[in-house]
Enzyme design. Structure first.
Site, mmCIF file in Angstrom:
data_model
loop_
_atom_site.group_PDB
_atom_site.id
_atom_site.type_symbol
_atom_site.label_atom_id
_atom_site.label_comp_id
_atom_site.label_asym_id
_atom_site.label_seq_id
_atom_site.Cartn_x
_atom_site.Cartn_y
_atom_site.Cartn_z
ATOM 1 N N THR A 9 -44.605 -68.104 -92.084
ATOM 2 C CA THR A 9 -43.301 -68.162 -92.747
ATOM 3 C C THR A 9 -43.519 -67.956 -94.245
ATOM 4 O O THR A 9 -44.519 -68.419 -94.812
ATOM 5 C CB THR A 9 -42.580 -69.505 -92.496
ATOM 6 N N GLY A 10 -42.607 -67.219 -94.868
ATOM 7 C CA GLY A 10 -42.784 -66.922 -96.290
ATOM 8 C C GLY A 10 -44.023 -66.077 -96.540
ATOM 9 O O GLY A 10 -44.746 -66.296 -97.504
ATOM 10 N N GLY A 11 -44.235 -65.102 -95.663
ATOM 11 C CA GLY A 11 -45.443 -64.269 -95.771
ATOM 12 C C GLY A 11 -45.295 -63.094 -96.720
ATOM 13 O O GLY A 11 -46.161 -62.230 -96.767
ATOM 14 N N GLY A 14 -47.053 -64.203 -102.896
ATOM 15 C CA GLY A 14 -47.907 -65.333 -103.264
ATOM 16 C C GLY A 14 -48.909 -65.734 -102.198
ATOM 17 O O GLY A 14 -49.597 -64.891 -101.603
ATOM 18 N N GLY A 16 -48.475 -66.941 -99.180
ATOM 19 C CA GLY A 16 -48.166 -66.445 -97.834
ATOM 20 C C GLY A 16 -48.640 -65.011 -97.635
ATOM 21 O O GLY A 16 -49.158 -64.661 -96.564
ATOM 22 N N SER A 134 -48.980 -79.509 -100.670
ATOM 23 C CA SER A 134 -49.268 -79.358 -102.105
ATOM 24 C C SER A 134 -49.958 -80.621 -102.585
ATOM 25 O O SER A 134 -49.694 -81.717 -102.069
ATOM 26 C CB SER A 134 -47.980 -79.191 -102.902
ATOM 27 N N TYR A 147 -39.212 -81.984 -104.714
ATOM 28 C CA TYR A 147 -40.241 -81.091 -104.149
ATOM 29 C C TYR A 147 -41.466 -81.906 -103.727
ATOM 30 O O TYR A 147 -41.972 -81.751 -102.612
ATOM 31 C CB TYR A 147 -40.632 -80.045 -105.194
HETATM 32 P P1 NDP Z 1 -43.763 -67.807 -103.558
HETATM 33 O O1 NDP Z 1 -42.434 -68.063 -104.177
HETATM 34 O O2 NDP Z 1 -44.567 -66.631 -103.999
HETATM 35 O O3 NDP Z 1 -43.613 -67.704 -101.973
HETATM 36 C C1 NDP Z 1 -42.658 -68.420 -101.249
HETATM 37 C C2 NDP Z 1 -42.422 -67.688 -99.953
HETATM 38 O O4 NDP Z 1 -41.518 -68.442 -99.148
HETATM 39 C C3 NDP Z 1 -41.796 -66.318 -100.153
HETATM 40 O O5 NDP Z 1 -42.253 -65.457 -99.150
HETATM 41 C C4 NDP Z 1 -40.315 -66.616 -99.958
HETATM 42 O O6 NDP Z 1 -39.604 -65.426 -99.624
HETATM 43 C C5 NDP Z 1 -40.401 -67.609 -98.815
HETATM 44 N N1 NDP Z 1 -39.219 -68.441 -98.650
HETATM 45 C C6 NDP Z 1 -38.605 -69.232 -99.566
HETATM 46 N N2 NDP Z 1 -37.547 -69.826 -99.028
HETATM 47 C C7 NDP Z 1 -37.491 -69.402 -97.733
HETATM 48 C C8 NDP Z 1 -36.610 -69.644 -96.657
HETATM 49 N N3 NDP Z 1 -35.539 -70.450 -96.773
HETATM 50 N N4 NDP Z 1 -36.848 -69.038 -95.468
HETATM 51 C C9 NDP Z 1 -37.919 -68.221 -95.323
HETATM 52 N N5 NDP Z 1 -38.772 -67.933 -96.300
HETATM 53 C C10 NDP Z 1 -38.551 -68.528 -97.493
HETATM 54 O O7 NDP Z 1 -44.581 -69.153 -103.768
HETATM 55 P P2 NDP Z 1 -46.047 -69.632 -103.341
HETATM 56 O O8 NDP Z 1 -46.791 -68.568 -102.664
HETATM 57 O O9 NDP Z 1 -46.617 -70.283 -104.524
HETATM 58 O O10 NDP Z 1 -45.667 -70.788 -102.303
HETATM 59 C C11 NDP Z 1 -46.057 -70.782 -100.942
HETATM 60 C C12 NDP Z 1 -46.236 -72.220 -100.490
HETATM 61 O O11 NDP Z 1 -47.316 -72.803 -101.250
HETATM 62 C C13 NDP Z 1 -45.021 -73.107 -100.726
HETATM 63 O O12 NDP Z 1 -44.851 -73.975 -99.626
HETATM 64 C C14 NDP Z 1 -45.405 -73.914 -101.961
HETATM 65 O O13 NDP Z 1 -44.769 -75.158 -102.009
HETATM 66 C C15 NDP Z 1 -46.906 -74.056 -101.750
HETATM 67 N N6 NDP Z 1 -47.640 -74.395 -102.968
HETATM 68 C C16 NDP Z 1 -47.721 -73.519 -104.032
HETATM 69 C C17 NDP Z 1 -48.439 -73.875 -105.159
HETATM 70 C C18 NDP Z 1 -48.569 -72.977 -106.346
HETATM 71 O O14 NDP Z 1 -49.088 -73.441 -107.386
HETATM 72 N N7 NDP Z 1 -48.171 -71.733 -106.283
HETATM 73 C C19 NDP Z 1 -49.091 -75.188 -105.266
HETATM 74 C C20 NDP Z 1 -48.940 -76.014 -104.103
HETATM 75 C C21 NDP Z 1 -48.252 -75.629 -103.009
HETATM 76 P P3 NDP Z 1 -38.007 -65.286 -99.879
HETATM 77 O O15 NDP Z 1 -37.702 -65.975 -101.174
HETATM 78 O O16 NDP Z 1 -37.759 -63.825 -99.902
HETATM 79 O O17 NDP Z 1 -37.366 -65.957 -98.710
#
Ligand code: NDP
Length: 245
Positions: A9-11, A14, A16, A134, A147
């Site tokens: 999910t969210g692939g 970042g 994903g 996280s 969060y």
């Molecule tokens: P990004 O914003 O790059 O990625 C987030 C992803 O989630 C995107 O693919 C986004 O796509 C998707 N997403 C968001 N909301 C939804 C939704 N309702 N349904 C489906 N997809 C969704 O952030 P990161 O890669 O940093 O985050 C990925 C995970 O890592 C998260 O869970 C975050 O909490 C965790 N994390 C990140 C850290 C960091 O420093 N970056 C630190 C600790 C944890 P779209 O918006 O198009 O739906």
């Protein structure tokens, strides 16, 4: 039909997107979800074994559509990576129920919904789940209270699901990244100046003195998803440069 299948999910961006590429290299067919077709399409170009479904994890009909697609198209699911997450920041005294619901609906309710729907397929494959938590779940920062609490909930769910699903041969683990350079910081509702200030302050407190990369998280996820981790369940792996230690 025989290739093992992972659902991320969210692939699209970042962490994903990096997990998606790594799992495709590892030999899985990877199905990714997200709300934005443009970024999903981009991520799918990383490897020939990636396909995408536009699906919002906070919408039950989208979750069912995603699982049905995996079942009908591939006939199996081996790995579920619960990665989709959002991290809007707000001082606690300004928190509204709308802010609360928006974050919880994606980070917690969406994770629960897709996991429940995926369990029949994971039982059949004796697959495994990796939840992207996280370090904020254990070491919360001011300004991201809601969060941080969603990540605490994910840590608890990881442990209880590991116990509940162990009889079916399903492993459940969490990965807790520290500060990782991804687009998430641009979506927190902060100015560029505030983001730079926060990034500098965070870097100083990380023992390795830098942000991590999404690929550094993907490497640990790849290990947990693999048979090399066959005796690992209910664990929380930190990929945080020592930040939470
Ligand atoms: P990004 O914003 O790059 O990625 C987030 C992803 O989630 C995107 O693919 C986004 O796509 C998707 N997403 C968001 N909301 C939804 C939704 N309702 N349904 C489906 N997809 C969704 O952030 P990161 O890669 O940093 O985050 C990925 C995970 O890592 C998260 O869970 C975050 O909490 C965790 N994390 C990140 C850290 C960091 O420093 N970056 C630190 C600790 C944890 P779209 O918006 O198009 O739906």
């Amino acid at each position: 039909m025989n290739k093992k299948v992972a659902l991320v999910t969210g692939g699209s961006t970042g962490i994903g997107a990096a997990i998606t590429k790594q799992l495709a290299i590892d030999g899985f067919h990877v199905v990714i979800t997200g709300r934005t077709e443009k970024t999903l399409k981009q991520s799918a170009t990383q490897h020939k074994n990636i396909s995408y479904i536009v699906a919002d994890v906070s919408k039950p009909t989208d979750v069912q559509k995603a699982i049905k697609n995996v079942k009908d198209t591939h006939g199996r699911l081996d790995i579920l990576i619960n990665n989709a997450g959002i991290a809007p920041s707000l001082p606690f005294e300004q928190v509204t129920l709308e802010h609360f619901d928006t974050i919880y609906n994606t980070n917690v309710r969406g994770l629960v919904d897709i996991t429940v729907n995926a369990i029949p397929l994971l039982k059949a494959s004796k697959g495994n789940i990796v939840n992207i938590s996280s370090v904020a779940g254990d070491k919360p920062l001011p300004g991201i209270s809601i969060y941080s609490s969603t990540k605490g909930a994910i840590n608890t769910l990881t442990k209880v699901l590991a116990k509940e699903l162990a009889p079916y041969g399903i492993r459940v683990n969490a990965v807790s990244p520290g500060p990782i350079e991804t687009p998430i910081f641009d979506k927190m509702g902060m100015t560029k100046e505030e983001i730079d200030h926060m990034a500098n302050a965070i870097s100083q407190t990380v023992p390795l003195k830098r942000f991590g990369s999404a690929e550094e998280v993907a490497g640990v996820v790849s290990y947990l998803a693999s048979d090399k981790a066959s005796y690992v369940t209910g664990s929380q792996y930190y990929v945080d440069g020592g930040y939470g230690a």
